[in-house]
Design an enzyme around this catalytic site. Structure first.
Site, PDB file in Angstrom:
ATOM      1  N   THR B 194       0.827  -1.217   0.000  1.00 26.68           N
ATOM      2  CA  THR B 194       0.000   0.000   0.000  1.00 26.68           C
ATOM      3  C   THR B 194       0.853   1.256   0.000  1.00 26.68           C
ATOM      4  O   THR B 194       0.405   2.307  -0.478  1.00 26.68           O
ATOM      5  CB  THR B 194      -0.981   0.026   1.191  1.00 26.68           C
ATOM      6  OG1 THR B 194      -0.271   0.078   2.430  1.00 26.68           O
ATOM      7  CG2 THR B 194      -1.885  -1.197   1.177  1.00 26.68           C
ATOM      8  N   PRO B 239      -4.364   5.525  -0.635  1.00 30.64           N
ATOM      9  CA  PRO B 239      -5.655   4.819  -0.524  1.00 30.64           C
ATOM     10  C   PRO B 239      -5.412   3.343  -0.195  1.00 30.64           C
ATOM     11  O   PRO B 239      -5.654   2.453  -1.003  1.00 30.64           O
ATOM     12  CB  PRO B 239      -6.262   5.009  -1.915  1.00 30.64           C
ATOM     13  CG  PRO B 239      -5.092   5.158  -2.832  1.00 30.64           C
ATOM     14  CD  PRO B 239      -3.968   5.725  -2.043  1.00 30.64           C
ATOM     15  N   HIS B 240      -4.936   3.103   1.041  1.00 33.79           N
ATOM     16  CA  HIS B 240      -4.523   1.756   1.442  1.00 33.79           C
ATOM     17  C   HIS B 240      -5.575   0.711   1.087  1.00 33.79           C
ATOM     18  O   HIS B 240      -5.269  -0.332   0.504  1.00 33.79           O
ATOM     19  CB  HIS B 240      -4.341   1.685   2.969  1.00 33.79           C
ATOM     20  CG  HIS B 240      -3.247   2.528   3.528  1.00 33.79           C
ATOM     21  ND1 HIS B 240      -1.923   2.157   3.487  1.00 33.79           N
ATOM     22  CD2 HIS B 240      -3.302   3.723   4.168  1.00 33.79           C
ATOM     23  CE1 HIS B 240      -1.212   3.085   4.096  1.00 33.79           C
ATOM     24  NE2 HIS B 240      -1.999   4.041   4.506  1.00 33.79           N
ATOM     25  N   ASP B 241      -6.827   0.992   1.506  1.00 30.84           N
ATOM     26  CA  ASP B 241      -7.853  -0.053   1.470  1.00 30.84           C
ATOM     27  C   ASP B 241      -8.268  -0.426   0.059  1.00 30.84           C
ATOM     28  O   ASP B 241      -8.917  -1.458  -0.130  1.00 30.84           O
ATOM     29  CB  ASP B 241      -9.079   0.394   2.280  1.00 30.84           C
ATOM     30  CG  ASP B 241      -8.779   0.471   3.773  1.00 30.84           C
ATOM     31  OD1 ASP B 241      -9.503   1.193   4.487  1.00 30.84           O
ATOM     32  OD2 ASP B 241      -7.813  -0.171   4.226  1.00 30.84           O
TER      33      ASP B 241
END
Lengths: 284, 315
Positions: B194, B239-241
């Site tokens: 990420t 935007p990790h997720d």
């Protein structure tokens, strides 16, 4: 009015006696029993409970956890448990709901079922009036040097119970050992509870020796719960050692606490042996 | 026509959670059966409301939102308010919502939904794993009904809370441990990947310039979210997720390798660390058979267009 009671228990030598005491109590009404693993698989506990509790009109028995939340102490059956219509934690919830929040839990084994109930029904904890744990140890263990088996097997579950905001009390190994039951007392208790005669064992506790009460510890503690006048109680702030190692599962009772810690634990500090012998029908 | 993948998204919305959910909806690849909320980016009191307000703004009406479990297995909640704000989704302004979360126990909802799917269900877990672990414990046969748990969490190399631990696993390491030993196939999109799936501040302005509802919402979220990064002198947003969602849309966008991963629950300084056994010469690999597909790289040139597609989808 009789206190509604739900018993959560694993297979121990004195399991039939604990069940008998709960059913015989005039102050309590056993609503359901949930089985948990112990030193034997949970299926064995359920079978023993069903034998104690009689046929389909008897008190219902529900299958619970076959092993701890995590850790190396687990039976293979936890990997692929048989599906259940109602698991133990759901049975606890339904019994509590039916009782309108007026039910007590009596736990005589690892606290895994209770921990799963607390986590799954995290916003329904007000439905449980009180949890009494027949287990835990401060100074004298039967699983580790300081740990009673129930907390040793699943210390995380125990810590979850302690943090749950449900009122709780413990009747641990220490008061049972320190009550000073003689070999004759233990033999009398076994006869009164229709249990096999105890082997003549002794245990060393630091600088003294007692006849070994371990095989009757749950029954004695259950009698103390059902007859609270046989115990003296003290409040502590409590934690469980969760880390692996020689103190795993040890109860840590703090007499002093930080400002943000509550004296939540009601601990049976001592048991009155003569009174207990009388209520158990074993007085000579 | 391919059947849609049945999923439940368990998350702590959450700026990057909202972006991931938008990407999932826009892709058309998923049959999103519900959003279950877990505390992490914010306290649980705020999170279902955040999600319902986002859905009102985007015009999404058919995805139920549920409240999950309010605190981790052990210890108190420690929400990441310094990153996401007091509500967990500070920044954008929303109208109050008239909707309410679905009133059902989150463990039963996950199990019931998994049982009702024609194909094994995928759990997309974007926050601490409290709900997922509790569901696996409360329904021991749930693991046989799951295709995979695709999660954002952990890190093979280093953490963001402390040198060892990523926030989601740090917040509830006991839950993470329970999930990783449950026997369900796991895709772990940790910080290793990420931190490579970035958006530049220029791209955030391009999102705003789209003028769509989705683009405007994303830009507003990243305006707030970027403050945490720019305070550290970093000119990007993370935007990790969205990364696990991107893998589920197209597995070639994110590179993975199979490793054995276990969660440190007892370390005094390493609690929450996702210990990744990356074997080398001389190591006994058989002692630790792989249990996780660990994502380590992302093709940004193909990842960023998915973000823009999501922004355009919500006109």
């Amino acid at each position: 009015m009789r206190e509604k009671l739900l018993l959560d228990i694993g297979l121990t030598p004195d399991l039939p006696a604990v069940v008998r005491l709960c059913r015989a109590s005039k102050q309590h009404q056993l609503q359901a029993v949930t089985a948990v693993y112990g030193r034997q698989p949970v299926q064995d506990a359920r079978r023993a409970l069903q034998q104690c509790l009689g046929g389909p009109d008897g008190v219902p028995v529900y299958l619970g956890a076959a092993g701890p939340l995590f850790g190396e102490y687990r039976f293979a059956a936890w990997s692929d448990p048989e599906p259940q219509d109602t698991w133990a934690w759901d049975a606890i919830y339904r019994a509590a709901l039916a009782a309108g929040g007026d039910i007590q839990l009596l736990a005589a084994g690892p606290l895994t079922n209770l921990a799963i109930f607390i986590k799954k029904y995290h916003d329904q904890r007000h439905l449980i009036k009180k949890i009494t744990v027949l287990g835990g140890a401060r100074k004298f263990g039967d699983a580790g040097p300081y740990s009673e088996f129930g907390l040793w097997a699943d210390p995380l579950a125990a810590q979850i119970v302690l943090e749950s905001d449900i009122p709780y009390q413990f009747i641990g190994l220490d008061p049972v050992i320190e009550a000073g039951f003689t070999a004759a007392d233990l033999a009398g208790i076994s006869r009164a509870l229709d249990l096999p005669a105890p082997q003549q064992k002794h245990r060393d506790w630091l600088d003294y020796t007692t006849p070994d009460p371990i095989d009757l510890a749950k029954a004695i503690a259950a009698a103390a719960y059902l007859h609270p006048e046989t115990a003296t109680w003290q409040r502590f702030h409590a934690e469980v050692e969760v880390l692996p190692g020689p103190c795993r599962g040890r109860l840590l009772l703090h007499e002093k606490a930080n400002f943000d810690q509550c004296f939540d634990m009601l601990w049976a500090q001592s048991l009155n042996a003569p009174k207990l012998l009388k209520v158990l029908g074993a007085a000579q | 026509m391919c059947k849609k993948m049945p999923v439940i998204i368990d998350c702590d919305p959450g700026h990057d959670d909202v972006g991931a959910i938008m990407m999932a909806i826009a892709s058309g690849k998923f049959d999103i059966r519900g959003i279950t909320c877990v505390p992490g980016n914010g306290l649980l009191d705020y999170l279902p409301d955040n999600m319902l307000k986002v859905f009102d703004r985007l015009g999404v009406t058919d995805i139920p939102v549920l409240r999950g479990i309010a605190k981790p297995f052990r210890g108190p909640c420690r929400p990441a308010v310094s990153v996401h704000g007091r509500t967990g989704l500070d920044g954008p302004v929303f109208r109050p919502t008239q909707k309410a979360p679905l009133d059902e126990n989150v463990c039963d909802f996950i199990y019931r939904t998994a049982c009702s799917c024609d194909a094994p269900m995928t759990l997309i877990a974007l926050g601490p794993l409290t709900n997922v672990a509790a569901a696996l414990l409360a329904h021991p046969d749930l693991k046989h009904k799951l295709a995979r748990i695709a999660l954002m969490g952990g890190s093979a190399a280093s953490g963001n809370v402390d040198p060892a631990s990523e926030f989601n696993f740090w917040h509830d390491p006991d839950a993470a441990h329970i999930v990783f030993q449950a026997g369900v196939p796991i895709l772990m999109c940790g910080l290793d990947v990420t931190w490579k799936a970035v958006l530049t501040l220029e791209e955030v302005e391009q999102l705003r310039a789209l003028g769509t509802t989705g683009g405007t919402l994303m830009a507003e979220m990243f305006d707030y979210y970027k403050m945490y990064r720019t305070s550290e002198g970093l000119g990007t947003v993370l935007p990790h997720d969205s990364v696990p969602v991107a893998w589920l849309i197209d597995p070639t966008i994110v590179k993975t390798r199979p490793y054995f991963v276990e969660i440190d629950v007892f370390g005094q300084r390493t609690r929450g660390c996702s210990v990744t056994h990356i074997t080398g010469p001389g190591s006994d690999r058989q002692a630790c058979p792989p249990n996780t597909d660990v994502a380590y790289d992302c093709d940004r040139r193909r990842f960023v267009p998915l973000v823009f597609s999501a922004a355009r989808y919500f006109a």
